[in-house]
Design a protein around this motif. Structure first.
Motif: not given
Lengths: 329, 494, 131, 503, 118
Positions: A202-210
């Motif tokens: 989830i955190l990884l995906f958040a950074l990706y989206v950022q």
């Protein structure tokens, strides 16, 4: 074919809204409002508003449902039967609706390419983004650069909400004593294992989206919400106190303010190069490079503030001493 | 270098200060920072006003993008004047707020109070200075959200502040959403959000039904924010139960920014010759304004709590401003614009007095102010002067606004309106004199240990009172600015 | 208004129905949480109004892919991204207020709260009890 | 010192006095001394201004421009000069009297009394010297507000109630009607300056002129015309020096003075005559004249009777203005001066009787004349001046009013004046008669028993009553002498007022 | 030719997935009580979604989109069973007894008592 899907989703939305109107158990009302947001997110995707759909899903279905459920935990379950007469509200709503329908008569038809909206300001955005800002996602370009000040306003709004919730609820947060340990669901072994597995992605995906916001749907706001979702799950499953060790309240409050400062700081930098506020062209070697750096910085500020606000709001809500025991869930 | 960036600095300085004040742990540091920032923003607003009086109007392109594409700040005489009012009152309230807040709000909230205060100031300044319709909505929301939080802080002394804040939130959000619907419809028909550009493109859409509905929604939305008569139900409770310093700031600035926004949309965006404007003015605004003046003043007479009484009197004074607008004449608009300034001074001072009484007596009702004339001489003297200004006695600011309003009524040939205006200000005589009589002509209760308000509260109160008198005696400057603004809004030659 | 015309506006009419349902929930219901849900619906339907005005038939999402294509209007999307934030901020603040009202009044029904306020006011003109 | 600095000084002097009185609040003697010196200094300034006015061009000064076109300015013209002389002169006498009265009756918070008194006099002087209607309105309002604490001085419930009616009516009419009239004039003519011959010529149509005049005259509550006279009897509850101030020196005089200035300088005598705007006012004044006198007959309380007598005497001035001829204006203006002198004497005597015997009702005052010869002597002279018999000044004003009615052929008005004089006799002389000749055997009310004076009264009960303290008896005698002096020096007054009658 | 085959395969997967989701929805409505409803919810979550995902993968061919689809598949693989588990657990803890609980053989009146007790 397109309009059929449109109609179906809209009718479905109307059905959900009426269901919300009729239901009295607040738990189902909150769930239905989550459904309402998800379906409207689907409709938004269909209407080519991918960024907005992403945000609506993250916020409407995600955060507001979480906040509402935690409010229900602290307040009441059922809605008392209304005693007041329904006449006046009906008249008011009917008249407003009538006025709006009267207003639609001269509107350009749905999806009509020759509507004034597509003639005046929008074409420049579509044509100029390529060479002025050099970024595929026009929405992020407009959001962060052309109308960058609106987004600064948006960050300040979410910052105000964070401060307001702190002002209102910080007073009654009970100290995380050992008593709060029981809320950590030790006996939910399955949840604990799966959460541990999921939080990483989830955190990884958040950074990706950022950082993917420039090329596809995404951006600071959505990333912030997903980032906060990770911490909310962690707090839910492992207890407020352990989450507090990971991301303490004080740190969240600093992040809260830092995001806004980053955003406005990027704007203020252009003063020293004798350019107007939020003019990113000075930041990089060429104007276009400057825009890129500026937008990334700005999106980072937005992401930080939004994540901090969502986490601090959840801490404030979860920190209240719930009148009912945890078992009653 | 600085003077080129004045318009944006006006909003950015308090905006950056808000997160900085969130860092401060102790209330004292946060207070000091906010005081410095407010003083700086007041100085900026004065510099802006001077610059505008010379150059006519200033345009500032955000992000250096050209007008309809990027967001543009247009500062002309009208909003420079309102900016000065808002930042001036903001600066005057702060030294007053230090002691008042320390007594009325829970200790742990006091540091963050100043953050919310600065955000409210930012919201109001941003809303007034912007030349972009949607940007006005965003900053309107910033000021509203921080106002709901500030009003809810009154729960430290009275739990009814919470339900008042909730009602204010619901009605405020409905108002803001109506406003957004209005902007959306106007954007749909013109494709642009920049106000000047909107005005140009709306000329051709005289009889377009969507623009007509947009006009209705924008007016209703701002009307709700303005507490125009039928939609004022949230105001008395919000002002009565908010902390005193918050009431002082809100009463003197929040409604002013909303009135300015209404002026800006009615006269700049839709323009004076928009066919519906004349009709709405005569058949909607004038009756509502008169209803506001009479109903609110009569209700104010029967109030027991003084803050609620003055809140109702604020609703009546808003009626005056809207009435001034409804004459569609230069004198009428001058009356409205000058009353923005005068009402800010009057209500600011009066609410400061009530705050001092709340500090000393715990509450400001008719039985706690009995015989205060002797116990708190300076405070009650300030109340008398403020009350006289509210009534409109000569040599006070109230008189100047009444003068222009009645002159506008007579010029437009409707002299019964002039008599109605003056009669409603007589209602003000009744409720002001009830307080003066209770304070001076009755003996204080034997055990009352009220002492004079602290100097930190008295000085700002008396600064506002002195301003009340000074701008009543020498109203040359304010009336020159107001009539220049009125002519600008009506598009009449300078 | 032949069928093609009416069909073109049908989209907006349903959005208006949604708006009015939201407004009706806010105005008619007494429960504070229900009001906030109503407010949410009212605002979400306004977002749908904005986005549906920006849609171009046959257009795709405004993301440049090098190939010349018809794009929907990006500006409403930007406005609504900001409006969603405003919506969630208001909801968060409203819910925080509901929690505080529950602590102070031990009820989240508007009628009960008004009864308690009136009782406090008539009993004595002192400020209400401490929360 | 130039004329303009004198003018400014005439305003600042009472203000400075008020501040000094406030500071000297602790020691009564110092405070009284300050009041006296301020009164004397003011009188000297006004006399100096009179000299300068007779000698050269009228002094004027512009204090402050409040709004573009609206100025606070002072300028001397004959009417204003006369009113200022009366106000400052009578202030001295009134100060002496109030020292005696206040000490005699041991009234509370006297400092507030003297401060408000000084501010009231300042505003009266301001009204007298104002150069335009706006300045006059400003000082008119200051006068209303500064006299409120005097009326509600005793702080008893009925004092508060009468204070409420006093302020309610005065502020109501001034803000309610007068302000609208002023703004109407400002909107119609663009200026508010007092100019000879009026400023409304051609600007306000003949039809609207009566309405504007109605707004003005009913707006000037202080002129106590019949519909708006309620505040005057209600103010009787105040201590007597205040009633004296209210009736003779400042408040009512300011009212009728404003009516006269509006008639002469805003409308202009010939504009009034041409448009006939003032005919309704003439009938109203006549009605008010007679009705007030009849009501005064019925009043048994001495001060109430004098109050209603004031209401009727003021209507003489309004009548003079309404007749719209030069003689009418002359008669009205003179009546201001003569009535001031006469009525203040009557009030001083009423106060003296109250201080000495605490009697207020006329039936109880039988036989007092023999016990208090000086008071009743002054009362007689004052009454004669009010009635208008020759040896007293009052006769001149009635005389010119009669000529005015003859000029305009208003015979009905002449009859009204005659009947009114008879009524004056009916309600004033019986008091004097009963005082001297009615040796009634009724036991006197429990008066303040003084040491047995050398009063020659055969009856021991009457011998117990003695004259009021010197400070309370001297002023009425002075003003009585003033009435007589006015009769002989009326000529100088005529020459002072003559310029305003010439177009 | 191959494209035609792939197209047909993806369409069959999509239709099959859609049918399964429909079955799940119907199941949710028809099932008597809470616990039995969990089963059709499981169908839509696991099988239905997987078929649709594979259908889409076939549509997208070898590109970044396919990677994302696999990621979604993996994410769903983890979350849907866990959420079903969490809901069932919470219901049980909250004291909701399944209606037709299969109880080891004991006298019939006991079972009816259970009926009334719930």
């Amino acid at each position: 074919m397109e309009s059929v899907i449109n109609m179906a989703l809209l009718v479905f939305l109307a059905g959900t809204a009426f269901a919300i109107l009729r239901r009295t158990t607040l738990f189902s009302v909150v769930m239905l409002s989550g459904v309402f947001s998800l379906v409207s997110a689907a409709l938004l995707v269909h209407l080519d508003a991918v960024d907005v759909a992403f945000t609506e899903a993250a916020v409407g279905a995600g955060v507001s449902t979480v906040l509402m459920l935690s409010t229900l935990a602290l307040t009441a379950r059922h809605e008392a039967p209304g005693t007041r007469s329904r006449a006046i509200p009906l008249i008011v709503v009917f008249l407003t609706g009538l006025a709006l329908v009267y207003g639609t008569l001269d509107m350009p038809r749905f999806g009509d390419p020759s509507a004034p909206v597509h003639q005046h300001v929008a074409p420049r955005y579509i044509s100029a983004t390529a060479h002025e800002i050099g970024m595929p996602n026009i929405v992020t370009a407009v959001l962060a650069s052309y109308r960058g000040f609106d987004t600064l306003g948006e960050v300040t709004v979410i910052f105000t909400a964070g401060i307001a919730v702190l002002l209102l609820l910080a007073g009654t947060i009970r100290e995380p004593t050992t008593a709060t340990k029981i809320t950590a669901m030790e006996h939910h072994l399955v949840l604990r294992v799966v959460t541990k597995v999921l939080i990483g992605p989830i955190l990884l995906f958040a950074l990706y989206v950022q950082f993917h916001g420039d090329y596809g749907p995404g951006g600071g706001f959505q990333a912030g919400v997903i980032f906060a979702a990770a911490f909310i799950i962690y707090a839910l499953v492992f207890g407020l106190e352990t989450a507090g060790n990971a991301l303490p309240g004080r740190a969240v409050r600093i992040l809260l303010a830092l995001g806004v400062l980053i955003y406005s700081g990027t704007g203020v930098v252009s003063f020293f190069f004798n350019k107007n506020f939020l003019d990113y062209s000075v930041l990089g070697a060429t104007a276009q490079a400057g825009q890129h750096i500026g937008i990334i910085l700005v999106e980072f500020g937005v992401g930080m503030t939004v994540a901090a606000v969502m986490v601090s709001t959840f801490y404030a809500f979860a920190g209240q001493n719930p009148p009912i025991g945890d078992e009653e869930w | 270098m600085i003077s080129a960036h004045l318009p944006i600095l006006q909003v950015i300085v308090p905006l950056i200060a808000a997160p900085l004040s969130a860092f401060c742990r102790r209330a004292g540091v946060a207070w000091y920072l906010s005081l410095v920032i407010c003083a700086v923003s007041f100085a900026i607003s004065i510099a802006l006003l001077i610059q505008v009086l010379e150059e006519g109007h200033i345009s500032y392109l955000l992000g250096s993008w050209a007008a309809p594409w990027g967001i543009e700040y247009r500062v002309d005489v009208v909003n420079a004047f309102v900016l000065m009012i808002i930042s001036g009152i903001g600066t005057a309230v702060l030294p007053y707020a230090r002691t008042s807040i320390a007594a009325e709000i829970e200790p742990h909230n006091q540091a963050l109070f100043y953050t919310a205060y600065l955000l409210c100031l930012t919201g109001l300044l941003g809303m007034v200075i912007t030349g972009d319709a949607f940007n006005a909505f965003v900053f309107l929301e910033i000021s509203s959200l921080s106002t709901y939080a500030l009003v809810a802080l009154g729960a430290g002394t009275d739990r009814r502040a919470l339900s008042a804040a909730y009602t204010y939130l619901v009605m405020g959000t409905i108002g803001a959403t109506f406003f957004v619907i209005g902007i959306g419809l106007v954007y749909m028909m013109t494709g642009t959000l920049n106000m000047a550009d909107l005005a140009a493109r709306l000329q051709g859409l005289e009889h377009n039904r969507t623009v007509l509905v947009a006009f209705a929604f924008i007016v209703t939305g701002i009307g709700l924010k303005l507490a125009l008569f039928p939609m004022h139900l949230w105001l008395p409770n919000a002002y009565a139960f908010a902390p005193s310093a918050v009431t002082v700031f809100l009463a003197a600035t929040a409604t002013k920014a909303a009135v300015y926004l209404l002026l800006r949309f009615l006269f700049t965006v839709f323009g004076i010759d928009y066919h519906i404007l004349g009709l709405t003015m005569t058949w909607l605004f004038t009756p509502l304004a008169l209803a506001a003046m009479f109903a609110a003043s009569t209700v104010a007479i029967f109030q027991v709590e003084l803050k609620r009484m003055l809140a109702y009197s604020s609703v009546a004074q808003i009626g005056y401003m809207v009435l001034g607008m409804s004459f569609l004449s230069v004198t009428g608009l001058t009356a409205t614009i000058i009353h923005l300034f005068n009402h800010a001074l009057m209500k600011g001072a009066l609410f400061m007095v009530l705050g001092a009484i709340v500090l000393r007596q715990g509450a400001a009702t008719f039985n706690t102010i009995r015989g205060l004339g002797r116990k708190m001489p300076w405070t009650m003297a300030a109340f008398v002067t403020g009350g006289l200004s509210l009534i409109g006695v000569p040599l006070t600011v109230g008189f100047v606004s009444k003068w222009y309003l009645v002159a506008a009524a007579l010029e437009s040939g409707r002299w019964p309106l002039a008599v109605l205006i003056v009669l409603s200000s007589l209602l003000a005589v009744i409720y002001v004199w009830r307080v003066v009589e209770a304070a001076y002509l009755e003996e204080p209760p034997a055990d009352s240990k009220a002492t004079e308000a602290p100097l930190s509260m008295l000085v700002p109160t008396w600064i506002l009172i002195a301003a009340n008198i000074y701008f009543g005696v020498d109203a040359g400057l304010t009336s020159r600015i107001a009539s220049a603004g009125a002519r600008l809004l009506l598009g009449v030659a300078q | 208004m032949e069928f093609k015309d009416a069909f073109g506006l049908f989209n907006y009419w349903i959005v208006i129905v949604l708006m009015m349902t939201g407004l009706y929930i806010v105005v008619s219901r007494g429960n504070l949480v229900k009001k906030i849900v109503g407010l949410n619906i009212f605002q979400t339907s306004v977002f749908l109004l904005y986005i549906s005005m920006g849609k171009v038939t046959g257009g795709t999402a405004p993301i440049l892919t090098g190939k010349p294509e018809v794009f929907s209007n990006p500006l409403p999307h930007v406005l609504i991204l900001t409006a969603i934030v405003v919506g969630i901020a208001t909801t968060a603040l409203g819910l925080a207020l509901v929690v505080r009202i529950k602590n102070a009044y031990n009820s989240i029904e508007e009628d009960e709260i008004q009864k308690l306020d009136l009782a406090a006011e008539n009993e004595v003109d002192e400020p209400g009890a401490r929360p | 010192m130039s004329g303009s600095t004198l003018l400014v000084l005439s305003l600042l002097m009472p203000l400075a006095g008020a501040v000094l009185i406030g500071l000297a609040g602790r020691s009564p003697n110092l405070r009284e001394a300050v009041t006296m010196t301020t009164a004397a200094a003011l009188f000297a300034i006004v006399i100096a201004l009179l000299m300068r006015f007779n000698a050269g061009p009228a002094p004027e000064v512009m204090l402050q421009e409040v709004m573009p076109g609206l100025k606070l300015a002072l300028k001397i013209e004959p009417l204003g000069m006369m009113f200022a002389v009366i106000a400052s002169g009578l202030w001295i006498v009134n100060s002496i009297y109030s020292i005696g009265y206040m000490r005699g009756n041991k009234e509370k918070n006297q400092t507030r009394f003297y401060i408000c008194f000084a501010i009231a006099i300042m505003s009266a002087i301001g009204v007298a010297f104002s150069a335009n209607m706006f300045t006059l309105f400003v000082f008119y309002e200051v006068l209303s507000i500064s006299t409120y604490p005097l009326v509600a001085h005793k702080q008893t419930p009925e004092a508060k109630a009468s204070g409420r009616t006093y302020l309610g009516l005065l502020l109501g009419t001034s803000i309610g009607l007068m302000m609208v009239a002023i703004i109407w004039t400002w909107v119609a003519t663009g200026t508010l300056d007092f100019t000879k011959g009026g400023i409304l010529e051609g600007k306000v149509s003949g039809a609207l002129a009566p309405l504007l005049l109605a707004l003005y005259v009913c707006g000037i509550g202080k002129a106590a015309l019949m519909p708006v006279h309620r505040w005057l009897p209600a103010a009787m509850v105040a201590p007597t020096p205040v009633s004296a101030l209210l009736h003779a020196v400042a408040v009512v005089k300011a009212g009728v003075f404003t009516v006269m200035k509006v008639a002469v300088y805003i409308f202009g005598v010939d504009f009034l005559a041409k448009t006939g705007a003032a005919t309704w006012l003439m009938w109203l004044a006549a009605f008010s004249l007679l009705a007030a006198s009849i009501v005064a007959l019925g009043k048994s309380n001495l001060k109430a009777r004098l109050a209603y007598s004031t209401v009727s005497q003021l209507s003489y001035v309004t009548l003079g203005a309404a007749l719209a001829t030069s003689m009418g204006v002359m008669g009205g203006s003179m009546q201001i001066a003569m009535h001031a002198m006469g009525k203040i004497t009557l009030f001083f005597c009423a106060g003296a009787i109250y201080t000495a015997t605490h009697k207020t009702e006329i039936p109880d005052m039988d036989g007092l004349g023999r016990a208090m010869p000086f008071t009743y002597g002054a009362f007689l002279i004052g009454a004669l001046s009010i009635i208008g018999l020759p040896p007293m000044g009052g006769s001149w004003s009635k005389w010119y009013l009669l000529i005015a009615t003859a000029d305009t052929g208003q015979l009905v008005m002449m009859l009204v004046l005659m009947v009114s004089s008879l009524l004056n006799v009916a309600y004033l002389l019986p008091i004097v008669g009963r005082g001297f000749f009615a040796g009634s055997d009724a036991p006197p009310a429990h008066g303040a028993v003084h040491a047995a004076g050398a009063a020659p009264a055969p009856d021991t009960r009457l011998r117990a009553i003695k004259e009021a303290p010197l400070f309370c008896v001297l002023p009425p005698c002075l003003t009585a002498a003033g009435c007589i002096a006015l009769f002989f020096y009326a000529d100088s007054l005529y020459r002072l007022l003559e310029p305003i009658t010439r177009p | 030719m191959i494209a035609l085959l792939v197209e047909a395969a993806s369409w069959t997967f999509l239709l099959l997935g859609a049918f399964l989701v429909l079955v799940g929805a119907l199941g949710l409505v028809r099932m008597p009580d809470f616990y039995t409803r969990l089963h059709p919810a499981g169908i839509t979550d696991s099988l239905g979604a997987d078929f649709i995902l594979t259908g889409l993968v076939l549509q997208a061919g070898f590109s970044l989109v396919t990677v994302k689809l696999f990621l979604i598949g993996a994410f769903l693989f983890f979350t849907s069973p866990t959420s079903t588990h969490a809901i069932a657990n919470a219901a049980l803890v909250a004291g909701l007894k399944p209606r037709h609980a299969v109880v080891p053989p004991r006298p019939p009146e006991k079972a009816t008592q259970d009926e009334e007790a719930r």
